[in-house]
Motif scaffolding. Structure first.
Motif, PDB file in Angstrom:
ATOM      1  N   ARG A   1      -6.814 -19.100   6.434  1.00  9.43           N
ATOM      2  CA  ARG A   1      -6.514 -17.818   7.100  1.00  9.43           C
ATOM      3  C   ARG A   1      -5.053 -17.775   7.540  1.00  9.43           C
ATOM      4  O   ARG A   1      -4.352 -16.788   7.344  1.00  9.43           O
ATOM      5  N   LYS A   2      -4.618 -18.896   8.125  1.00  5.49           N
ATOM      6  CA  LYS A   2      -3.232 -18.984   8.608  1.00  5.49           C
ATOM      7  C   LYS A   2      -2.258 -18.860   7.419  1.00  5.49           C
ATOM      8  O   LYS A   2      -1.266 -18.141   7.481  1.00  5.49           O
ATOM      9  N   LEU A   3      -2.576 -19.551   6.326  1.00  7.49           N
ATOM     10  CA  LEU A   3      -1.675 -19.532   5.165  1.00  7.49           C
ATOM     11  C   LEU A   3      -1.611 -18.150   4.528  1.00  7.49           C
ATOM     12  O   LEU A   3      -0.551 -17.709   4.078  1.00  7.49           O
ATOM     13  N   VAL A   4      -2.760 -17.456   4.485  1.00 10.97           N
ATOM     14  CA  VAL A   4      -2.772 -16.110   3.892  1.00 10.97           C
ATOM     15  C   VAL A   4      -1.967 -15.165   4.796  1.00 10.97           C
ATOM     16  O   VAL A   4      -1.079 -14.440   4.330  1.00 10.97           O
ATOM     17  N   LEU A   5      -2.248 -15.231   6.093  1.00  8.65           N
ATOM     18  CA  LEU A   5      -1.553 -14.329   7.027  1.00  8.65           C
ATOM     19  C   LEU A   5      -0.042 -14.536   6.977  1.00  8.65           C
ATOM     20  O   LEU A   5       0.731 -13.589   7.010  1.00  8.65           O
ATOM     21  N   ARG A   6       0.354 -15.811   6.883  1.00  5.37           N
ATOM     22  CA  ARG A   6       1.785 -16.143   6.863  1.00  5.37           C
ATOM     23  C   ARG A   6       2.507 -15.408   5.729  1.00  5.37           C
ATOM     24  O   ARG A   6       3.649 -14.986   5.876  1.00  5.37           O
ATOM     25  N   ALA A   7       1.824 -15.264   4.601  1.00 11.38           N
ATOM     26  CA  ALA A   7       2.463 -14.627   3.446  1.00 11.38           C
ATOM     27  C   ALA A   7       2.506 -13.101   3.560  1.00 11.38           C
ATOM     28  O   ALA A   7       3.097 -12.432   2.717  1.00 11.38           O
ATOM     29  N   PHE A   8       1.835 -12.554   4.598  1.00 10.13           N
ATOM     30  CA  PHE A   8       1.849 -11.095   4.743  1.00 10.13           C
ATOM     31  C   PHE A   8       2.457 -10.665   6.073  1.00 10.13           C
ATOM     32  O   PHE A   8       2.319  -9.526   6.490  1.00 10.13           O
ATOM     33  N   MET A   9       3.165 -11.590   6.730  1.00  7.44           N
ATOM     34  CA  MET A   9       3.863 -11.248   7.981  1.00  7.44           C
ATOM     35  C   MET A   9       5.129 -10.463   7.618  1.00  7.44           C
ATOM     36  O   MET A   9       5.646 -10.586   6.496  1.00  7.44           O
ATOM     37  N   PRO A  10       5.650  -9.671   8.591  1.00  7.87           N
ATOM     38  CA  PRO A  10       6.830  -8.850   8.278  1.00  7.87           C
ATOM     39  C   PRO A  10       7.955  -9.631   7.597  1.00  7.87           C
ATOM     40  O   PRO A  10       8.549  -9.153   6.638  1.00  7.87           O
ATOM     41  N   ASP A  11       8.221 -10.859   8.044  1.00  2.00           N
ATOM     42  CA  ASP A  11       9.325 -11.622   7.448  1.00  2.00           C
ATOM     43  C   ASP A  11       9.129 -11.860   5.954  1.00  2.00           C
ATOM     44  O   ASP A  11      10.088 -11.908   5.180  1.00  2.00           O
ATOM     45  N   ALA A  12       7.869 -12.046   5.561  1.00  2.00           N
ATOM     46  CA  ALA A  12       7.587 -12.317   4.153  1.00  2.00           C
ATOM     47  C   ALA A  12       7.580 -11.029   3.341  1.00  2.00           C
ATOM     48  O   ALA A  12       7.969 -11.008   2.175  1.00  2.00           O
ATOM     49  N   VAL A  13       7.151  -9.936   3.966  1.00  2.00           N
ATOM     50  CA  VAL A  13       6.969  -8.679   3.227  1.00  2.00           C
ATOM     51  C   VAL A  13       8.287  -7.907   3.124  1.00  2.00           C
ATOM     52  O   VAL A  13       8.532  -7.192   2.139  1.00  2.00           O
ATOM     53  N   ARG A  14       9.141  -8.085   4.155  1.00  2.00           N
ATOM     54  CA  ARG A  14      10.403  -7.340   4.269  1.00  2.00           C
ATOM     55  C   ARG A  14      11.171  -7.241   2.947  1.00  2.00           C
ATOM     56  O   ARG A  14      11.559  -6.166   2.523  1.00  2.00           O
ATOM     57  N   SER A  15      11.336  -8.389   2.289  1.00  2.00           N
ATOM     58  CA  SER A  15      12.183  -8.416   1.097  1.00  2.00           C
ATOM     59  C   SER A  15      11.493  -7.803  -0.126  1.00  2.00           C
ATOM     60  O   SER A  15      12.112  -7.643  -1.186  1.00  2.00           O
ATOM     61  N   LYS A  16      10.213  -7.485   0.012  1.00  2.00           N
ATOM     62  CA  LYS A  16       9.482  -7.003  -1.178  1.00  2.00           C
ATOM     63  C   LYS A  16       9.352  -5.485  -1.220  1.00  2.00           C
ATOM     64  O   LYS A  16       8.827  -4.936  -2.191  1.00  2.00           O
ATOM     65  N   VAL A  17       9.841  -4.802  -0.162  1.00  2.00           N
ATOM     66  CA  VAL A  17       9.595  -3.352  -0.084  1.00  2.00           C
ATOM     67  C   VAL A  17      10.134  -2.620  -1.316  1.00  2.00           C
ATOM     68  O   VAL A  17       9.444  -1.791  -1.920  1.00  2.00           O
ATOM     69  N   SER A  18      11.364  -2.972  -1.728  1.00  2.00           N
ATOM     70  CA  SER A  18      11.938  -2.231  -2.860  1.00  2.00           C
ATOM     71  C   SER A  18      11.198  -2.540  -4.167  1.00  2.00           C
ATOM     72  O   SER A  18      11.047  -1.659  -5.023  1.00  2.00           O
ATOM     73  N   ASP A  19      10.686  -3.779  -4.302  1.00  2.00           N
ATOM     74  CA  ASP A  19       9.921  -4.101  -5.517  1.00  2.00           C
ATOM     75  C   ASP A  19       8.580  -3.360  -5.532  1.00  2.00           C
ATOM     76  O   ASP A  19       8.120  -2.916  -6.588  1.00  2.00           O
ATOM     77  N   VAL A  20       7.981  -3.234  -4.349  1.00  2.00           N
ATOM     78  CA  VAL A  20       6.720  -2.479  -4.276  1.00  2.00           C
ATOM     79  C   VAL A  20       7.001  -1.018  -4.620  1.00  2.00           C
ATOM     80  O   VAL A  20       6.233  -0.372  -5.337  1.00  2.00           O
ATOM     81  N   GLU A  21       8.147  -0.516  -4.146  1.00  2.00           N
ATOM     82  CA  GLU A  21       8.496   0.874  -4.464  1.00  2.00           C
ATOM     83  C   GLU A  21       8.640   1.050  -5.977  1.00  2.00           C
ATOM     84  O   GLU A  21       8.149   2.031  -6.546  1.00  2.00           O
ATOM     85  N   SER A  22       9.293   0.088  -6.629  1.00  2.00           N
ATOM     86  CA  SER A  22       9.441   0.179  -8.098  1.00  2.00           C
ATOM     87  C   SER A  22       8.079   0.256  -8.775  1.00  2.00           C
ATOM     88  O   SER A  22       7.878   1.052  -9.704  1.00  2.00           O
ATOM     89  N   LEU A  23       7.148  -0.584  -8.312  1.00  2.00           N
ATOM     90  CA  LEU A  23       5.806  -0.572  -8.916  1.00  2.00           C
ATOM     91  C   LEU A  23       5.130   0.776  -8.677  1.00  2.00           C
ATOM     92  O   LEU A  23       4.450   1.315  -9.557  1.00  2.00           O
ATOM     93  N   ALA A  24       5.350   1.350  -7.461  1.00  2.00           N
ATOM     94  CA  ALA A  24       4.743   2.657  -7.153  1.00  2.00           C
ATOM     95  C   ALA A  24       5.335   3.740  -8.043  1.00  2.00           C
ATOM     96  O   ALA A  24       4.605   4.596  -8.577  1.00  2.00           O
ATOM     97  N   ILE A  25       6.650   3.692  -8.252  1.00  2.00           N
ATOM     98  CA  ILE A  25       7.298   4.702  -9.108  1.00  2.00           C
ATOM     99  C   ILE A  25       6.770   4.582 -10.542  1.00  2.00           C
ATOM    100  O   ILE A  25       6.431   5.582 -11.186  1.00  2.00           O
ATOM    101  N   ASP A  26       6.671   3.342 -11.038  1.00  2.00           N
ATOM    102  CA  ASP A  26       6.131   3.128 -12.395  1.00  2.00           C
ATOM    103  C   ASP A  26       4.726   3.704 -12.509  1.00  2.00           C
ATOM    104  O   ASP A  26       4.378   4.353 -13.503  1.00  2.00           O
ATOM    105  N   CYS A  27       3.925   3.449 -11.476  1.00  2.00           N
ATOM    106  CA  CYS A  27       2.530   3.925 -11.493  1.00  2.00           C
ATOM    107  C   CYS A  27       2.491   5.459 -11.527  1.00  2.00           C
ATOM    108  O   CYS A  27       1.758   6.049 -12.328  1.00  2.00           O
ATOM    109  N   LEU A  28       3.315   6.094 -10.686  1.00  2.00           N
ATOM    110  CA  LEU A  28       3.315   7.563 -10.638  1.00  2.00           C
ATOM    111  C   LEU A  28       3.803   8.154 -11.953  1.00  2.00           C
ATOM    112  O   LEU A  28       3.246   9.125 -12.464  1.00  2.00           O
ATOM    113  N   LYS A  29       4.857   7.521 -12.524  1.00  2.00           N
ATOM    114  CA  LYS A  29       5.380   8.008 -13.817  1.00  2.00           C
ATOM    115  C   LYS A  29       4.302   7.923 -14.873  1.00  2.00           C
ATOM    116  O   LYS A  29       4.075   8.846 -15.653  1.00  2.00           O
TER     117      LYS A  29
END
Ligand code: HEM
Length: 366
Positions: free
Chosen positions: A131-159
């Motif tokens: 549980r601790k290891l999973v949560l650690r990977a989804f804390m703001p510090d871990a997710v912060r750098s992925k926002v733009s990549d998630v956006e790219s995936l969302a744009i691809d999906c919408l297109k």
């Protein structure tokens, strides 16, 4: 009404064996009155009522059973005799007030497909560590750098949805959430393995609700073969990461969280939990997104307000000269969008049932 009903449906499976066998064994030592089981039928030998549940919309199965037997009834699903409860009172009894009498469980087929080391099948220190290891990977510090990549995936999906005529939004969003899951698990490495992982995982998930009959030609057999191949791909990914000797702080993904030196997880434990997280994340996320689209379409005023909020974010980025991809900071300027997500999570029935196994005799409602 159906939504309300589904929101209440909590399928608590506890083996009737767990209810019956203690009676039978303890009866010899200390005779006790045999308590009645809830009404209902166990269906055919071994297959029980599995086909009735999975060959149609599960809501229809639940609704017809509730109408006939009431909110608590016995049945037999995926090779497992069980009791289903669907009233809020009984769900609270199983999940909250008497939760110590139950432990999390899943049908045998799912346990074999995900892998027995996955978080869902454990309690105690190993469960807490995962549980601790999973949560650690989804804390703001871990997710912060992925926002733009998630956006790219969302744009691809919408297109892709725009280019083709889409007749199943949920399926499209499942592809999107699968890609986001891979990004969260493997970081940018995911691109290399995406298609192979996708091919195997899609075969695997088809068998999640199959009877655990491992004979050539059965769905279960095909899924288990795909599971085996998935294990091989994951072993390759682990070996590559180790060879590259990446420092943990260079990667903020779930794999690096699992591979931390201190964690000492075996390759099997890592693989089972990676597949487990894809299983936990994919349909749930796609379902929330689908409900959001539905609710927004039904509420044009809210849709308009959310659109204006998103346009304001784009505009403010332009004005401050920070054009480009979305950032973590930008997501802080979306209070209304966040509330729509929260409200959807509250109202929609995302996970309409779950499973529990009784650890001792349980008496409920006389
Ligand atoms: C918004 C969508 C989601 C919903 C509604 C949701 C709901 C739930 C619920 C109700 C449970 C408890 C099940 C039970 O007790 O039987 C659960 C467990 C879990 N979920 Fe989610 N989930 C969502 C998304 C995710 C995502 C994105 C992940 C990815 C990490 C995830 C990972 C897990 C894990 C690992 C567990 C097991 C936790 C444990 O055993 O302690 N879920 N989820």
């Amino acid at each position: 009404m159906e939504l309300f009903f589904m929101a209440l449906i909590l399928l608590a499976i506890y083996l009737i064996c767990a209810l019956l066998s203690p009676f039978l064994t303890s009866e010899r030592r200390c005779p006790r009155p045999k308590l009645p089981l809830p009404p209902g039928t166990l269906g055919w030998p071994y297959v029980g009522e599995t086909f009735q549940l999975y060959s149609q919309d599960p809501n229809i199965f639940f609704a017809s059973k509730v109408k006939r037997y009431g909110p608590i009834f016995k049945t037999h699903i995926l090779g497992c005799p069980c009791v289903m409860v669907s009233s809020p009172e009984a769900a609270k009894f199983v999940l909250v007030t008497k939760s110590h009498l139950f432990k999390p469980t899943f049908p045998a087929s799912k346990e074999r497909m995900l892998g027995k080391q996955a978080i869902f099948f454990h309690q105690g220190p190993y469960h807490s560590k995962l549980r601790k290891l999973v949560l650690r990977a989804f804390m703001p510090d871990a997710v912060r750098s992925k926002v733009s990549d998630v956006e790219s995936l969302a744009i691809d999906c919408l297109k892709s949805m725009e280019e083709r005529s889409i007749d199943n939004t949920f399926l499209e969003l499942k592809t999107y959430s699968f890609n986001v899951a891979l990004l969260s698990i493997f970081g940018k490495d995911e691109m290399t393995y995406r298609e192979d992982l996708k091919r195997c995982y899609y075969i695997l998930e088809k068998g999640y609700n199959s009877m655990p009959i491992n004979l050539p030609g059965t769905l279960f057999h095909k899924s288990m073969r795909a599971r085996c191949e998935l294990g091989q791909i994951l072993a390759k990914i682990l070996a590559t990461r180790r060879r590259r000797k990446f420092q943990h702080d260079q990667h903020h993904d779930l794999l690096s969280s699992f591979m931390g030196d201190k964690e000492s997880l075996s390759d099997e434990q890592i693989a089972d939990n990676i597949i487990g997280v894809i299983f936990a994340a994919r349909d749930t996320t796609a379902s929330v997104l689908t409900w959001i689209i539905k609710y927004l379409a039904e509420n044009p005023t809210v849709l308009q307000a959310v659109t204006e909020e998103q346009e304001a974010v784009i505009k403010s980025k332009g004005e401050s000269g920070k054009q480009g991809m979305l950032t973590w900071e930008d997501t802080k300027n979306m209070p209304l969008t966040s509330r729509v997500i929260q409200e959807t999570l509250r109202v929609a029935s995302i996970l309409s049932f779950t499973f529990r196994e009784a650890v001792e005799d349980v008496e409920y409602g006389g």
